[in-house]
Design a protein around this motif. Sequence first.
Motif, PDB file in Angstrom:
ATOM      1  N   TRP A 134       3.352 -11.251   0.501  1.00  0.00           N
ATOM      2  CA  TRP A 134       1.921 -11.036  -0.121  1.00  0.00           C
ATOM      3  C   TRP A 134       0.953 -11.971   0.138  1.00  0.00           C
ATOM      4  O   TRP A 134       1.141 -13.166   0.286  1.00  0.00           O
ATOM      5  CB  TRP A 134       2.521 -10.980  -1.696  1.00  0.00           C
ATOM      6  CG  TRP A 134       3.012  -9.788  -2.297  1.00  0.00           C
ATOM      7  CD1 TRP A 134       3.492  -8.641  -1.655  1.00  0.00           C
ATOM      8  CD2 TRP A 134       3.428  -9.950  -3.579  1.00  0.00           C
ATOM      9  NE1 TRP A 134       3.916  -8.034  -2.653  1.00  0.00           N
ATOM     10  CE2 TRP A 134       4.243  -8.324  -3.771  1.00  0.00           C
ATOM     11  CE3 TRP A 134       3.528 -10.499  -4.757  1.00  0.00           C
ATOM     12  CZ2 TRP A 134       4.547  -8.071  -5.201  1.00  0.00           C
ATOM     13  CZ3 TRP A 134       3.917 -10.071  -5.911  1.00  0.00           C
ATOM     14  CH2 TRP A 134       4.511  -8.988  -6.146  1.00  0.00           C
ATOM     15  N   THR A 174      -4.177 -11.382  -3.305  1.00  0.00           N
ATOM     16  CA  THR A 174      -4.781  -9.988  -3.695  1.00  0.00           C
ATOM     17  C   THR A 174      -3.601  -8.954  -3.908  1.00  0.00           C
ATOM     18  O   THR A 174      -3.644  -8.317  -4.955  1.00  0.00           O
ATOM     19  CB  THR A 174      -5.417  -9.511  -2.780  1.00  0.00           C
ATOM     20  OG1 THR A 174      -6.800 -10.501  -2.511  1.00  0.00           O
ATOM     21  CG2 THR A 174      -6.152  -7.972  -3.217  1.00  0.00           C
ATOM     22  N   GLN A 175      -2.562  -8.880  -3.089  1.00  0.00           N
ATOM     23  CA  GLN A 175      -1.493  -8.073  -3.267  1.00  0.00           C
ATOM     24  C   GLN A 175      -0.732  -8.652  -4.629  1.00  0.00           C
ATOM     25  O   GLN A 175      -0.344  -7.750  -5.499  1.00  0.00           O
ATOM     26  CB  GLN A 175      -0.476  -8.207  -2.142  1.00  0.00           C
ATOM     27  CG  GLN A 175      -1.234  -7.423  -0.961  1.00  0.00           C
ATOM     28  CD  GLN A 175      -0.362  -7.508   0.385  1.00  0.00           C
ATOM     29  OE1 GLN A 175       0.019  -8.711   0.525  1.00  0.00           O
ATOM     30  NE2 GLN A 175      -0.186  -6.434   0.841  1.00  0.00           N
ATOM     31  N   TYR A 176      -0.794  -9.896  -4.835  1.00  0.00           N
ATOM     32  CA  TYR A 176      -0.075 -10.319  -6.125  1.00  0.00           C
ATOM     33  C   TYR A 176      -0.714  -9.880  -7.390  1.00  0.00           C
ATOM     34  O   TYR A 176      -0.235  -9.344  -8.359  1.00  0.00           O
ATOM     35  CB  TYR A 176      -0.226 -11.963  -6.059  1.00  0.00           C
ATOM     36  CG  TYR A 176       0.386 -12.742  -7.431  1.00  0.00           C
ATOM     37  CD1 TYR A 176       1.737 -12.947  -7.508  1.00  0.00           C
ATOM     38  CD2 TYR A 176      -0.637 -13.036  -8.243  1.00  0.00           C
ATOM     39  CE1 TYR A 176       2.154 -13.451  -8.638  1.00  0.00           C
ATOM     40  CE2 TYR A 176      -0.091 -13.738  -9.318  1.00  0.00           C
ATOM     41  CZ  TYR A 176       1.055 -13.922  -9.643  1.00  0.00           C
ATOM     42  OH  TYR A 176       1.482 -14.680 -10.826  1.00  0.00           O
ATOM     43  N   ASN A 180       4.788  -4.652   0.282  1.00  0.00           N
ATOM     44  CA  ASN A 180       3.623  -4.829   0.902  1.00  0.00           C
ATOM     45  C   ASN A 180       2.464  -3.691   0.350  1.00  0.00           C
ATOM     46  O   ASN A 180       2.141  -2.818   0.997  1.00  0.00           O
ATOM     47  CB  ASN A 180       3.798  -4.533   2.448  1.00  0.00           C
ATOM     48  CG  ASN A 180       2.604  -4.661   3.185  1.00  0.00           C
ATOM     49  OD1 ASN A 180       1.908  -5.665   2.928  1.00  0.00           O
ATOM     50  ND2 ASN A 180       2.450  -4.223   4.306  1.00  0.00           N
ATOM     51  N   PRO A 181       2.156  -4.009  -0.982  1.00  0.00           N
ATOM     52  CA  PRO A 181       1.470  -3.096  -1.662  1.00  0.00           C
ATOM     53  C   PRO A 181      -0.157  -2.724  -0.921  1.00  0.00           C
ATOM     54  O   PRO A 181      -0.609  -3.837  -0.397  1.00  0.00           O
ATOM     55  CB  PRO A 181       1.283  -3.620  -3.075  1.00  0.00           C
ATOM     56  CG  PRO A 181       1.417  -5.066  -3.052  1.00  0.00           C
ATOM     57  CD  PRO A 181       2.161  -5.382  -1.761  1.00  0.00           C
ATOM     58  N   ASP A 182      -0.475  -1.635  -0.899  1.00  0.00           N
ATOM     59  CA  ASP A 182      -1.932  -1.249  -0.541  1.00  0.00           C
ATOM     60  C   ASP A 182      -2.890  -1.574  -1.578  1.00  0.00           C
ATOM     61  O   ASP A 182      -2.393  -1.793  -2.606  1.00  0.00           O
ATOM     62  CB  ASP A 182      -2.064   0.173  -0.141  1.00  0.00           C
ATOM     63  CG  ASP A 182      -1.389   0.710   0.934  1.00  0.00           C
ATOM     64  OD1 ASP A 182      -0.975  -0.087   1.910  1.00  0.00           O
ATOM     65  OD2 ASP A 182      -0.802   1.838   1.254  1.00  0.00           O
ATOM     66  N   LEU A 183      -4.195  -1.811  -1.298  1.00  0.00           N
ATOM     67  CA  LEU A 183      -5.032  -2.045  -2.121  1.00  0.00           C
ATOM     68  C   LEU A 183      -5.528  -0.680  -2.830  1.00  0.00           C
ATOM     69  O   LEU A 183      -5.500   0.332  -2.272  1.00  0.00           O
ATOM     70  CB  LEU A 183      -6.373  -2.456  -1.577  1.00  0.00           C
ATOM     71  CG  LEU A 183      -6.295  -3.793  -0.810  1.00  0.00           C
ATOM     72  CD1 LEU A 183      -7.904  -4.415  -0.267  1.00  0.00           C
ATOM     73  CD2 LEU A 183      -5.887  -4.932  -1.818  1.00  0.00           C
ATOM     74  N   VAL A 212      -2.642  -7.074  -7.436  1.00  0.00           N
ATOM     75  CA  VAL A 212      -2.379  -5.884  -7.585  1.00  0.00           C
ATOM     76  C   VAL A 212      -1.052  -5.435  -8.297  1.00  0.00           C
ATOM     77  O   VAL A 212      -1.058  -4.689  -9.219  1.00  0.00           O
ATOM     78  CB  VAL A 212      -2.279  -5.100  -6.154  1.00  0.00           C
ATOM     79  CG1 VAL A 212      -2.108  -3.652  -6.287  1.00  0.00           C
ATOM     80  CG2 VAL A 212      -3.940  -5.232  -5.680  1.00  0.00           C
ATOM     81  N   TRP A 213       0.079  -6.143  -8.000  1.00  0.00           N
ATOM     82  CA  TRP A 213       1.420  -5.634  -8.412  1.00  0.00           C
ATOM     83  C   TRP A 213       1.456  -6.373  -9.744  1.00  0.00           C
ATOM     84  O   TRP A 213       1.793  -5.332 -10.606  1.00  0.00           O
ATOM     85  CB  TRP A 213       2.326  -6.541  -7.572  1.00  0.00           C
ATOM     86  CG  TRP A 213       3.470  -5.797  -7.640  1.00  0.00           C
ATOM     87  CD1 TRP A 213       4.124  -4.798  -6.786  1.00  0.00           C
ATOM     88  CD2 TRP A 213       4.555  -6.011  -8.477  1.00  0.00           C
ATOM     89  NE1 TRP A 213       5.538  -4.280  -7.055  1.00  0.00           N
ATOM     90  CE2 TRP A 213       5.781  -5.086  -8.326  1.00  0.00           C
ATOM     91  CE3 TRP A 213       4.673  -6.616  -9.664  1.00  0.00           C
ATOM     92  CZ2 TRP A 213       7.066  -5.013  -9.058  1.00  0.00           C
ATOM     93  CZ3 TRP A 213       6.096  -6.436 -10.683  1.00  0.00           C
ATOM     94  CH2 TRP A 213       7.006  -5.918 -10.242  1.00  0.00           C
ATOM     95  N   GLY A 252       7.909 -10.927  -3.136  1.00  0.00           N
ATOM     96  CA  GLY A 252       6.550 -10.851  -2.508  1.00  0.00           C
ATOM     97  C   GLY A 252       6.465 -11.943  -1.363  1.00  0.00           C
ATOM     98  O   GLY A 252       5.373 -12.325  -1.273  1.00  0.00           O
TER      99      GLY A 252
END
Length: 461
Positions: free
Chosen positions: A66, A69-71, A434-437, A73-74, A63
């Motif tokens: 990241w 917020t992405q953390y 790089n995750p989307d919301l 999410v994942w 990450g």
Amino acid sequence: MDAAHTVLPQADVLVVDGRVAAVGQRLDVPEGTFEVNATGGVVMPGMIDTHRHMWQTVMRGYGADWTLTQYFVWYYLEHGKAFRPEDVHAGNLLSAWESLEAGVTTTVDWSHGLQSVDHAEAAADALQSVPGRFVLAYGNIQAGPWEWTADPDVRAFLQRRRDAADDLFRVQLAFDVTGDPAFPERAAFEAARDLGLPVSTHAGVWGATNDDGIRLMHDNGFMTPETVYVHAATLSDDSYHRIAATGGSVSVSTESEQSAGQGYPPTWALRRFGIPVSLSMDTSVWWSGDLFSAMRTTLGADRSREHHEAHAVGDTVTHVHLRAEQVVEWATRGGAAALGRDDLGSLEPGKQADVVLLRNDASPVSFPLLNPYGHVAFQAQRGDVHTVLVAGRVVKHEGRLVGADLGALRRQVDASVEHLRGTLGEEAWTAGMNPDLPGTEVLDNPYQYTEFKTGSTHEAR
């Protein structure tokens, strides 16, 4: 690192039966004493990390880009449940050896991936198989703290591990307070009190935990000197007053706060209110597990703010307030104080012999050694850790870990990575860096075990 911050040139440290027996120049030692030549180096106490999610270390560097917020999410929303007990074991084992390799002799495992007692057993077993000092801070982000602390199996685990605790392994509780006025976390605090265990909590994290949680803890009598508040980066003066008045301490994870977005690293405010500080690395899903980078970035963040505020009013800083020896203290004595371990954090007769030698004759950065505090905070790195002792036992010597089967560890970690990658699928694995919301209101509440929403980031969303 005694109370006077004594610096002794050309000195010896004598260790007998796991404790520091003497510190001074030209010590007389018993015949046959094993000698480690520290000429040209720095001998210091073992460092103490008061907040690291060790179970996540199998995802090292995954990450790197990241945001917080992405953390969330994942791990919280999508994939945290994919970690099996053996994956937690692998992460803890890898992180534990990493600590010793970097001269961190005590690490708090802020273990909020314990979905079951089997996960907890795996986490504890991994820590106890490595010759360092560890604190298992039991947590579970997949369930409300009022739920898992009421589980008879969890309580039996905590009681058993608490009763078997020793100088090398202890337990505490780790959970957050959302600020819900119903204060459902009360039951978890009561469980901690019943069990006689300290609590560590993420406080002052943008969009997750803020002043309401501190007020609820204080008004209900659950703020104690043993409480460690992690980050504390978005709190008001009122909250800092409450922490100071009740004797708690703050674990600052500067690299995390700077990069992920919990808030600006709060050392400038903590100094103003006289709140004790320790340092931590948070998680290797982003950063390394060494406290050299923590000391360096903490000095940089504090000084950057000081310069920025002076420039904003047409002034300049002529003498910085945060000095190198203060962050070295936070990395040693600060961590010891946060854990209630007055037998750690300094090299004094009678203290536990957790000792680190920084010496690297192959490096041009190792000399000249003029200011030992400045050298530790700004010049040294994990590759300069020559020898590490924990309770008098040599766990690293001449730059190499002692007793670590890194080949077997690599195979165990590779198996966990293969499992996680296969469970997610290649597309999700790649996208996860790089995750989307998602279509949920994660910015309003990352804790999916409760419907409560803070609303603090609603406008941002």
